[in-house]
Design a protein around this motif. Structure first.
Motif, PDB file in Angstrom:
ATOM      1  N   VAL A 107       0.817  -1.211   0.000  1.00 52.25           N
ATOM      2  CA  VAL A 107       0.000   0.000   0.000  1.00 52.25           C
ATOM      3  C   VAL A 107       0.851   1.261   0.000  1.00 52.25           C
ATOM      4  O   VAL A 107       0.486   2.276  -0.624  1.00 52.25           O
ATOM      5  N   TYR A 108       2.005   1.237   0.657  1.00 51.78           N
ATOM      6  CA  TYR A 108       2.847   2.426   0.682  1.00 51.78           C
ATOM      7  C   TYR A 108       3.461   2.741  -0.681  1.00 51.78           C
ATOM      8  O   TYR A 108       3.931   3.857  -0.910  1.00 51.78           O
ATOM      9  N   ASP A 109       3.463   1.780  -1.581  1.00 56.15           N
ATOM     10  CA  ASP A 109       3.990   1.980  -2.919  1.00 56.15           C
ATOM     11  C   ASP A 109       2.890   2.235  -3.946  1.00 56.15           C
ATOM     12  O   ASP A 109       3.140   2.242  -5.151  1.00 56.15           O
ATOM     13  N   SER A 127      -8.206  -3.326   7.738  1.00 57.89           N
ATOM     14  CA  SER A 127      -7.014  -2.989   6.965  1.00 57.89           C
ATOM     15  C   SER A 127      -5.959  -2.245   7.768  1.00 57.89           C
ATOM     16  O   SER A 127      -4.759  -2.511   7.629  1.00 57.89           O
ATOM     17  N   LEU A 128      -6.368  -1.293   8.585  1.00 60.84           N
ATOM     18  CA  LEU A 128      -5.398  -0.384   9.190  1.00 60.84           C
ATOM     19  C   LEU A 128      -4.488  -1.060  10.209  1.00 60.84           C
ATOM     20  O   LEU A 128      -3.367  -0.601  10.437  1.00 60.84           O
ATOM     21  N   VAL A 129      -4.936  -2.151  10.811  1.00 64.96           N
ATOM     22  CA  VAL A 129      -4.100  -2.807  11.824  1.00 64.96           C
ATOM     23  C   VAL A 129      -2.839  -3.412  11.229  1.00 64.96           C
ATOM     24  O   VAL A 129      -1.900  -3.737  11.954  1.00 64.96           O
ATOM     25  N   TRP A 130      -2.778  -3.522   9.912  1.00 69.56           N
ATOM     26  CA  TRP A 130      -1.599  -4.103   9.265  1.00 69.56           C
ATOM     27  C   TRP A 130      -0.574  -3.042   8.875  1.00 69.56           C
ATOM     28  O   TRP A 130       0.469  -3.381   8.309  1.00 69.56           O
ATOM     29  N   LEU A 131      -0.848  -1.780   9.192  1.00 69.38           N
ATOM     30  CA  LEU A 131       0.018  -0.677   8.769  1.00 69.38           C
ATOM     31  C   LEU A 131       0.714  -0.030   9.957  1.00 69.38           C
ATOM     32  O   LEU A 131       0.053   0.439  10.887  1.00 69.38           O
ATOM     33  N   PRO A 132       2.044   0.052   9.950  1.00 72.64           N
ATOM     34  CA  PRO A 132       2.769   0.642  11.070  1.00 72.64           C
ATOM     35  C   PRO A 132       2.761   2.165  11.085  1.00 72.64           C
ATOM     36  O   PRO A 132       2.971   2.776  12.133  1.00 72.64           O
ATOM     37  N   ASP A 133       2.519   2.800   9.933  1.00 70.30           N
ATOM     38  CA  ASP A 133       2.697   4.253   9.812  1.00 70.30           C
ATOM     39  C   ASP A 133       1.458   4.867   9.174  1.00 70.30           C
ATOM     40  O   ASP A 133       1.318   4.867   7.941  1.00 70.30           O
ATOM     41  N   LEU A 134       0.562   5.421   9.997  1.00 71.64           N
ATOM     42  CA  LEU A 134      -0.661   6.000   9.461  1.00 71.64           C
ATOM     43  C   LEU A 134      -0.400   7.301   8.715  1.00 71.64           C
ATOM     44  O   LEU A 134      -1.114   7.632   7.760  1.00 71.64           O
ATOM     45  N   GLY A 135       0.597   8.069   9.139  1.00 68.68           N
ATOM     46  CA  GLY A 135       0.914   9.303   8.445  1.00 68.68           C
ATOM     47  C   GLY A 135       1.302   9.046   6.999  1.00 68.68           C
ATOM     48  O   GLY A 135       0.858   9.737   6.078  1.00 68.68           O
ATOM     49  N   ARG A 136       2.119   8.039   6.801  1.00 66.34           N
ATOM     50  CA  ARG A 136       2.532   7.697   5.439  1.00 66.34           C
ATOM     51  C   ARG A 136       1.358   7.168   4.632  1.00 66.34           C
ATOM     52  O   ARG A 136       1.208   7.482   3.449  1.00 66.34           O
ATOM     53  N   TRP A 137       0.510   6.366   5.263  1.00 65.51           N
ATOM     54  CA  TRP A 137      -0.694   5.865   4.595  1.00 65.51           C
ATOM     55  C   TRP A 137      -1.581   7.019   4.151  1.00 65.51           C
ATOM     56  O   TRP A 137      -2.072   7.045   3.007  1.00 65.51           O
ATOM     57  N   GLY A 139      -0.736  10.040   3.467  1.00 68.80           N
ATOM     58  CA  GLY A 139      -0.078  10.700   2.347  1.00 68.80           C
ATOM     59  C   GLY A 139      -0.301   9.959   1.043  1.00 68.80           C
ATOM     60  O   GLY A 139      -0.482  10.572  -0.021  1.00 68.80           O
ATOM     61  N   VAL A 140      -0.282   8.621   1.100  1.00 68.09           N
ATOM     62  CA  VAL A 140      -0.574   7.808  -0.075  1.00 68.09           C
ATOM     63  C   VAL A 140      -1.988   8.069  -0.563  1.00 68.09           C
ATOM     64  O   VAL A 140      -2.242   8.263  -1.764  1.00 68.09           O
ATOM     65  N   VAL A 141      -2.944   8.083   0.371  1.00 71.93           N
ATOM     66  CA  VAL A 141      -4.341   8.336  -0.003  1.00 71.93           C
ATOM     67  C   VAL A 141      -4.472   9.692  -0.690  1.00 71.93           C
ATOM     68  O   VAL A 141      -5.101   9.816  -1.744  1.00 71.93           O
ATOM     69  N   ALA A 142      -3.868  10.731  -0.102  1.00 76.37           N
ATOM     70  CA  ALA A 142      -3.951  12.074  -0.685  1.00 76.37           C
ATOM     71  C   ALA A 142      -3.342  12.105  -2.086  1.00 76.37           C
ATOM     72  O   ALA A 142      -3.877  12.744  -2.996  1.00 76.37           O
TER      73      ALA A 142
END
Length: 268
Positions: A107-109, A127-137, A139-142
């Motif tokens: 997802v980060y890519d 989904s979100l529990v599998w992601l260590p960095d919400l800020g980066r996530w 940014g990906v969404v934006a």
């Protein structure tokens, strides 16, 4: 824990689960082939008309929700880090005659892997529990959204993760604990799969404030945050089935079990 560490731990688990989940009663792929859809009523109502709109589904597993949006008229792209899941999703789309694109990537890519922007970014339950960095996530969404486009997120409420695993009536876990949580469980949440080989995983807990703050910091405007008193399975022994959802019995104090959120990328 580095990104490669958590990916190396979690990806084999999800690769192996694909075949089990695809054949499970829980996901009911035969029902989907026959024309059923997997979206929840509140999601359909809150997202609105998607006909002709470009929709990216992040962390889509093998794509049942993605393809359900396509059946409602969206032009869909699904992304997941499991190659096995993407192969199954593309095959199911072909079998059902649904036009859909599926891409294997973390997802980060996603911005580089997908190479385009969308009217809607959708992220579904668990989904979100599998992601260590919400800020980066965030940014990906934006980066994936067109100006005026929006994120729609539906998730299990983090308050429900605080409660005891049996009845859900007492606080048993620290809401503010952000340390990685390691698990070693022999099966999976669907029927079948008791003999799975890859049983270890790591998850990351995020509070509701973490999610909203990350999206705001990425420049998105939060349009609504709705908390729901129901969930999709008997998460606690005290819950009673009410149609397709599960709630606390009448007269028992309620806590939020799910939430949904819409956040828009401003045009200016």
């Amino acid at each position: 824990m580095t990104e490669e560490d958590y990916r190396a731990l979690n990806r084999p688990l999800w690769d192996e689960r694909v075949a089990v989940h695809f054949g499970s009663d829980f996901y009911d792929v035969p029902g989907f082939r026959a024309g059923a859809q997997t979206l929840r009523d509140f999601e359909i109502a809150e997202v609105g008309d998607v006909a002709g709109r470009r929709l990216a589904h992040l962390q889509c597993h093998f794509g049942l929700d993605t393809l359900s949006w396509a059946r409602r008229g969206a032009r869909v792209t699904g992304l997941d880090f499991s190659g096995a899941a993407m192969e199954a999703a593309q095959g199911l789309a072909a079998d059902c005659g649904i036009d859909a694109r599926f891409v294997t990537a973390d997802v980060y890519d996603a911005p580089a892997a997908l190479g385009e922007t969308y009217d809607i970014v959708y992220t579904g339950l668990g989904s979100l529990v599998w992601l260590p960095d919400l800020g980066r996530w965030a940014g990906v969404v934006a980066a994936l959204l067109e100006p005026g486009g929006f994120l729609y997120l539906s998730e299990f409420h983090p308050v429900s993760h605080m409660l005891d695993d049996e009845t859900g009536t007492t606080v048993a876990y620290d809401y503010f604990d952000r340390s990685p949580q390691y698990w070693d469980e022999p099966g999976t949440y669907t029927d079948g799969g008791a003999a799975l080989t890859h049983t270890r995983s790591v998850e990351f807990q995020h509070g509701l404030g973490d999610v909203v703050s990350a999206l705001a910091a990425a420049g998105l405007r939060v349009d609504f945050l709705h908390e729901h008193d129901h969930t999709l399975w008997a998460r606690f022994t005290t819950l009673e089935q009410d149609g397709t959802v599960y709630r606390q019995p009448a007269g028992r104090p309620r806590v939020p079990l799910m939430y949904s959120l819409k956040a828009t990328r401003p045009r200016v």
